[in-house]
Design a protein around this motif. Structure first.
Motif, PDB file in Angstrom:
ATOM      1  N   GLU A  89      51.406  15.316  58.031  1.00 25.96           N
ATOM      2  CA  GLU A  89      52.237  14.115  57.959  1.00 25.96           C
ATOM      3  C   GLU A  89      53.002  14.005  56.644  1.00 25.96           C
ATOM      4  O   GLU A  89      53.828  13.104  56.477  1.00 25.96           O
ATOM      5  CB  GLU A  89      51.395  12.845  58.187  1.00 25.96           C
ATOM      6  CG  GLU A  89      50.157  12.750  57.337  1.00 25.96           C
ATOM      7  CD  GLU A  89      48.909  13.252  58.059  1.00 25.96           C
ATOM      8  OE1 GLU A  89      48.984  14.309  58.736  1.00 25.96           O
ATOM      9  OE2 GLU A  89      47.867  12.588  57.935  1.00 25.96           O
ATOM     10  N   ASP A  90      52.760  14.902  55.701  1.00 31.96           N
ATOM     11  CA  ASP A  90      53.557  14.957  54.477  1.00 31.96           C
ATOM     12  C   ASP A  90      54.855  15.741  54.680  1.00 31.96           C
ATOM     13  O   ASP A  90      55.694  15.794  53.776  1.00 31.96           O
ATOM     14  CB  ASP A  90      52.763  15.615  53.344  1.00 31.96           C
ATOM     15  CG  ASP A  90      51.570  14.788  52.908  1.00 31.96           C
ATOM     16  OD1 ASP A  90      50.494  15.378  52.672  1.00 31.96           O
ATOM     17  OD2 ASP A  90      51.704  13.547  52.801  1.00 31.96           O
ATOM     18  N   THR A  91      55.020  16.335  55.842  1.00 30.60           N
ATOM     19  CA  THR A  91      56.229  17.090  56.141  1.00 30.60           C
ATOM     20  C   THR A  91      57.441  16.177  56.095  1.00 30.60           C
ATOM     21  O   THR A  91      57.488  15.142  56.775  1.00 30.60           O
ATOM     22  CB  THR A  91      56.126  17.753  57.523  1.00 30.60           C
ATOM     23  OG1 THR A  91      55.076  18.724  57.500  1.00 30.60           O
ATOM     24  CG2 THR A  91      57.431  18.425  57.907  1.00 30.60           C
ATOM     25  N   ALA A  92      58.424  16.535  55.271  1.00 29.39           N
ATOM     26  CA  ALA A  92      59.615  15.708  55.078  1.00 29.39           C
ATOM     27  C   ALA A  92      60.560  16.423  54.122  1.00 29.39           C
ATOM     28  O   ALA A  92      60.197  17.426  53.508  1.00 29.39           O
ATOM     29  CB  ALA A  92      59.240  14.345  54.504  1.00 29.39           C
ATOM     30  N   VAL A  93      61.748  15.869  54.006  1.00 29.21           N
ATOM     31  CA  VAL A  93      62.640  16.245  52.911  1.00 29.21           C
ATOM     32  C   VAL A  93      62.312  15.329  51.734  1.00 29.21           C
ATOM     33  O   VAL A  93      62.260  14.106  51.898  1.00 29.21           O
ATOM     34  CB  VAL A  93      64.121  16.112  53.304  1.00 29.21           C
ATOM     35  CG1 VAL A  93      65.014  16.445  52.113  1.00 29.21           C
ATOM     36  CG2 VAL A  93      64.437  17.015  54.493  1.00 29.21           C
ATOM     37  N   TYR A  94      62.073  15.924  50.597  1.00 30.16           N
ATOM     38  CA  TYR A  94      61.707  15.176  49.400  1.00 30.16           C
ATOM     39  C   TYR A  94      62.901  15.107  48.461  1.00 30.16           C
ATOM     40  O   TYR A  94      63.539  16.126  48.157  1.00 30.16           O
ATOM     41  CB  TYR A  94      60.518  15.847  48.698  1.00 30.16           C
ATOM     42  CG  TYR A  94      59.207  15.575  49.391  1.00 30.16           C
ATOM     43  CD1 TYR A  94      58.931  16.152  50.630  1.00 30.16           C
ATOM     44  CD2 TYR A  94      58.268  14.726  48.837  1.00 30.16           C
ATOM     45  CE1 TYR A  94      57.740  15.897  51.291  1.00 30.16           C
ATOM     46  CE2 TYR A  94      57.066  14.457  49.478  1.00 30.16           C
ATOM     47  CZ  TYR A  94      56.810  15.040  50.701  1.00 30.16           C
ATOM     48  OH  TYR A  94      55.626  14.779  51.351  1.00 30.16           O
ATOM     49  N   TYR A  95      63.177  13.882  48.008  1.00 31.72           N
ATOM     50  CA  TYR A  95      64.309  13.626  47.136  1.00 31.72           C
ATOM     51  C   TYR A  95      63.832  13.079  45.794  1.00 31.72           C
ATOM     52  O   TYR A  95      62.930  12.241  45.764  1.00 31.72           O
ATOM     53  CB  TYR A  95      65.237  12.584  47.749  1.00 31.72           C
ATOM     54  CG  TYR A  95      65.838  12.969  49.071  1.00 31.72           C
ATOM     55  CD1 TYR A  95      65.194  12.647  50.260  1.00 31.72           C
ATOM     56  CD2 TYR A  95      67.059  13.630  49.135  1.00 31.72           C
ATOM     57  CE1 TYR A  95      65.755  12.992  51.487  1.00 31.72           C
ATOM     58  CE2 TYR A  95      67.628  13.975  50.356  1.00 31.72           C
ATOM     59  CZ  TYR A  95      66.962  13.660  51.525  1.00 31.72           C
ATOM     60  OH  TYR A  95      67.516  13.999  52.733  1.00 31.72           O
ATOM     61  N   CYS A  96      64.464  13.515  44.729  1.00 28.74           N
ATOM     62  CA  CYS A  96      64.237  12.825  43.459  1.00 28.74           C
ATOM     63  C   CYS A  96      65.441  11.940  43.185  1.00 28.74           C
ATOM     64  O   CYS A  96      66.546  12.181  43.691  1.00 28.74           O
ATOM     65  CB  CYS A  96      63.966  13.784  42.313  1.00 28.74           C
ATOM     66  SG  CYS A  96      65.387  14.632  41.641  1.00 28.74           S
ATOM     67  N   ALA A  97      65.220  10.907  42.408  1.00 28.14           N
ATOM     68  CA  ALA A  97      66.249   9.923  42.146  1.00 28.14           C
ATOM     69  C   ALA A  97      66.044   9.329  40.755  1.00 28.14           C
ATOM     70  O   ALA A  97      64.917   9.288  40.246  1.00 28.14           O
ATOM     71  CB  ALA A  97      66.205   8.822  43.200  1.00 28.14           C
ATOM     72  N   ALA A  98      67.145   8.862  40.164  1.00 24.22           N
ATOM     73  CA  ALA A  98      67.113   8.276  38.830  1.00 24.22           C
ATOM     74  C   ALA A  98      67.504   6.811  38.902  1.00 24.22           C
ATOM     75  O   ALA A  98      68.402   6.434  39.676  1.00 24.22           O
ATOM     76  CB  ALA A  98      68.048   9.029  37.888  1.00 24.22           C
TER      77      ALA A  98
END
Length: 123
Positions: A89-98
């Motif tokens: 369930e951790d499967t995803a696209v991961y984004y970083c952001a500022a």
């Protein structure tokens, strides 16, 4: 304009670990709070973790506590997300952001985003 580039995603078996990195071009990187979000297919974007500018406080989404660790190296203009005990369930696209807002878990508070990195956890 702040450019953010994520790396470190990939395919991992359940129970495994990955470390994501997010490199920034911002000269004032140390003044930004940083966050990680993720989005799975058909689901809304979800808060994962955030860290304030000095790195002295961190915040996590409920399902990530105890498994994920956010950190930053202001000398390297980089923020990290160490992910352990990964689940399908951790499967995803991961984004970083500022963000200019320290500790926020709301994506509306983050004006700058990376392109994302895919994390796939197989069962």
């Amino acid at each position: 304009h702040v450019q953010l580039v994520e790396s470190g995603g990939g395919l991992v078996q359940a129970g495994g670990s990955l470390r994501l990195s997010c490199a920034s071009s911002a000269r004032t990187f140390s003044s930004y709070a940083m966050g990680w979000f993720r989005q799975a297919p058909g689901k809304e974007r979800e808060f994962v973790a955030s860290i304030i500018s000095c790195g002295c406080s961190t915040y996590y989404g409920h399902s990530m506590k105890g498994r994920f660790t956010i950190s930053r190296d202001n000398a390297q203009n980089t923020v990290y997300l160490q992910m352990n005990i990964l689940k399908p369930e951790d499967t995803a696209v991961y984004y970083c952001a500022a963000s200019y807002v320290g500790g926020s878990r709301y994506d509306r508070d983050y004006p700058y985003w990376g392109q994302g990195t895919q994390v796939t956890v197989s069962s």
